[in-house]
Scaffold this motif. Sequence first.
Motif, PDB file in Angstrom:
ATOM      1  N   SER A  14      13.317 -36.620   5.604  1.00  0.00           N
ATOM      2  CA  SER A  14      12.582 -36.061   6.724  1.00  0.00           C
ATOM      3  C   SER A  14      13.477 -35.147   7.560  1.00  0.00           C
ATOM      4  CB  SER A  14      12.051 -37.189   7.607  1.00  0.00           C
ATOM      5  OG  SER A  14      11.588 -36.677   8.825  1.00  0.00           O
ATOM      6  N   SER A  15      12.915 -34.041   8.024  1.00  0.00           N
ATOM      7  CA  SER A  15      13.679 -33.131   8.879  1.00  0.00           C
ATOM      8  C   SER A  15      13.974 -33.759  10.234  1.00  0.00           C
ATOM      9  CB  SER A  15      12.919 -31.814   9.069  1.00  0.00           C
ATOM     10  OG  SER A  15      11.677 -32.059   9.701  1.00  0.00           O
ATOM     11  N   TYR A  16      13.296 -34.851  10.576  1.00  0.00           N
ATOM     12  CA  TYR A  16      13.538 -35.558  11.828  1.00  0.00           C
ATOM     13  C   TYR A  16      14.669 -36.574  11.695  1.00  0.00           C
ATOM     14  CZ  TYR A  16       9.388 -33.521  13.853  1.00  0.00           C
ATOM     15  OH  TYR A  16       8.477 -32.634  14.360  1.00  0.00           O
ATOM     16  N   SER A  17      15.184 -36.763  10.483  1.00  0.00           N
ATOM     17  CA  SER A  17      16.262 -37.726  10.254  1.00  0.00           C
ATOM     18  C   SER A  17      17.601 -37.068  10.537  1.00  0.00           C
ATOM     19  CB  SER A  17      16.251 -38.213   8.809  1.00  0.00           C
ATOM     20  OG  SER A  17      15.028 -38.848   8.522  1.00  0.00           O
ATOM     21  N   ASN A  19      22.009 -37.407  10.720  1.00  0.00           N
ATOM     22  CA  ASN A  19      23.060 -37.859   9.817  1.00  0.00           C
ATOM     23  C   ASN A  19      23.715 -39.152  10.280  1.00  0.00           C
ATOM     24  OD1 ASN A  19      22.747 -35.698   8.073  1.00  0.00           O
ATOM     25  ND2 ASN A  19      24.102 -34.392   9.275  1.00  0.00           N
ATOM     26  N   GLU A  20      23.235 -39.716  11.383  1.00  0.00           N
ATOM     27  CA  GLU A  20      23.838 -40.927  11.925  1.00  0.00           C
ATOM     28  C   GLU A  20      23.248 -42.206  11.342  1.00  0.00           C
ATOM     29  OE1 GLU A  20      22.257 -38.724  14.459  1.00  0.00           O
ATOM     30  OE2 GLU A  20      24.038 -37.514  14.162  1.00  0.00           O
ATOM     31  N   GLY A  21      22.362 -42.101  10.377  1.00  0.00           N
ATOM     32  CA  GLY A  21      21.702 -43.289   9.844  1.00  0.00           C
ATOM     33  C   GLY A  21      20.456 -43.570  10.639  1.00  0.00           C
ATOM     34  N   GLY A  22      20.132 -44.825  10.803  1.00  0.00           N
ATOM     35  CA  GLY A  22      18.937 -45.166  11.562  1.00  0.00           C
ATOM     36  C   GLY A  22      17.699 -45.142  10.692  1.00  0.00           C
ATOM     37  N   GLU A  23      16.571 -44.908  11.326  1.00  0.00           N
ATOM     38  CA  GLU A  23      15.297 -44.952  10.626  1.00  0.00           C
ATOM     39  C   GLU A  23      15.002 -43.607   9.978  1.00  0.00           C
ATOM     40  OE1 GLU A  23      12.504 -46.241  13.544  1.00  0.00           O
ATOM     41  OE2 GLU A  23      13.624 -48.071  13.921  1.00  0.00           O
ATOM     42  N   CYS A  24      15.031 -43.580   8.641  1.00  0.00           N
ATOM     43  CA  CYS A  24      14.816 -42.342   7.911  1.00  0.00           C
ATOM     44  C   CYS A  24      13.778 -42.544   6.817  1.00  0.00           C
ATOM     45  CB  CYS A  24      16.110 -41.861   7.262  1.00  0.00           C
ATOM     46  SG  CYS A  24      17.436 -41.578   8.424  1.00  0.00           S
ATOM     47  N   LEU A  25      12.984 -41.518   6.605  1.00  0.00           N
ATOM     48  CA  LEU A  25      12.020 -41.518   5.514  1.00  0.00           C
ATOM     49  C   LEU A  25      12.383 -40.429   4.534  1.00  0.00           C
ATOM     50  CD1 LEU A  25       8.569 -41.857   7.293  1.00  0.00           C
ATOM     51  CD2 LEU A  25       9.851 -43.615   6.069  1.00  0.00           C
ATOM     52  N   GLU A  26      12.044 -40.674   3.272  1.00  0.00           N
ATOM     53  CA  GLU A  26      12.159 -39.659   2.241  1.00  0.00           C
ATOM     54  C   GLU A  26      10.794 -39.533   1.579  1.00  0.00           C
ATOM     55  OE1 GLU A  26      16.688 -39.920   0.631  1.00  0.00           O
ATOM     56  OE2 GLU A  26      15.314 -41.445  -0.112  1.00  0.00           O
ATOM     57  N   ARG A  37       9.360 -43.358   0.922  1.00  0.00           N
ATOM     58  CA  ARG A  37      10.221 -44.540   0.849  1.00  0.00           C
ATOM     59  C   ARG A  37      11.205 -44.544   2.007  1.00  0.00           C
ATOM     60  NH1 ARG A  37      14.348 -43.237  -4.193  1.00  0.00           N
ATOM     61  NH2 ARG A  37      15.561 -41.636  -3.120  1.00  0.00           N
ATOM     62  N   ASP A  38      11.820 -45.683   2.218  1.00  0.00           N
ATOM     63  CA  ASP A  38      12.857 -45.857   3.241  1.00  0.00           C
ATOM     64  C   ASP A  38      14.171 -45.377   2.637  1.00  0.00           C
ATOM     65  OD1 ASP A  38      14.807 -46.768   5.003  1.00  0.00           O
ATOM     66  OD2 ASP A  38      13.909 -48.753   5.234  1.00  0.00           O
ATOM     67  N   SER A  39      14.811 -44.388   3.259  1.00  0.00           N
ATOM     68  CA  SER A  39      16.043 -43.838   2.688  1.00  0.00           C
ATOM     69  C   SER A  39      17.199 -44.834   2.701  1.00  0.00           C
ATOM     70  CB  SER A  39      16.449 -42.557   3.425  1.00  0.00           C
ATOM     71  OG  SER A  39      16.768 -42.850   4.767  1.00  0.00           O
ATOM     72  N   LYS A  40      17.123 -45.845   3.573  1.00  0.00           N
ATOM     73  CA  LYS A  40      18.192 -46.851   3.622  1.00  0.00           C
ATOM     74  C   LYS A  40      18.039 -47.891   2.522  1.00  0.00           C
ATOM     75  CE  LYS A  40      17.287 -48.198   7.791  1.00  0.00           C
ATOM     76  NZ  LYS A  40      15.985 -47.569   7.779  1.00  0.00           N
TER      77      LYS A  40
END
Length: 64
Positions: A14-17, A19-26, A37-40
């Motif tokens: 996601s462009s809203y993600s 580089n610090e981690g946290g809640e990310c979607l792909e 999916r959850d990128s983590k």
Amino acid sequence: MSSAEPTAVTWVKSSYSGNEGGECLEAAVTPGAIHVRDSKAPARAQLAFPRAEWAAFVRFAGER
């Protein structure tokens, strides 16, 4: 919506993600669906939305 797992697809974060981690979607686009999916935890379950349902969601989210 299903948990169908795509085989060989290109995942895009996601462009809203940040580089610090946290809640990310792909997301991955296939001819019949948009997969999310959850990128983590990429090995965990994924969601698959028919294209028409995803388009309706994006339109609705854009109105908010």
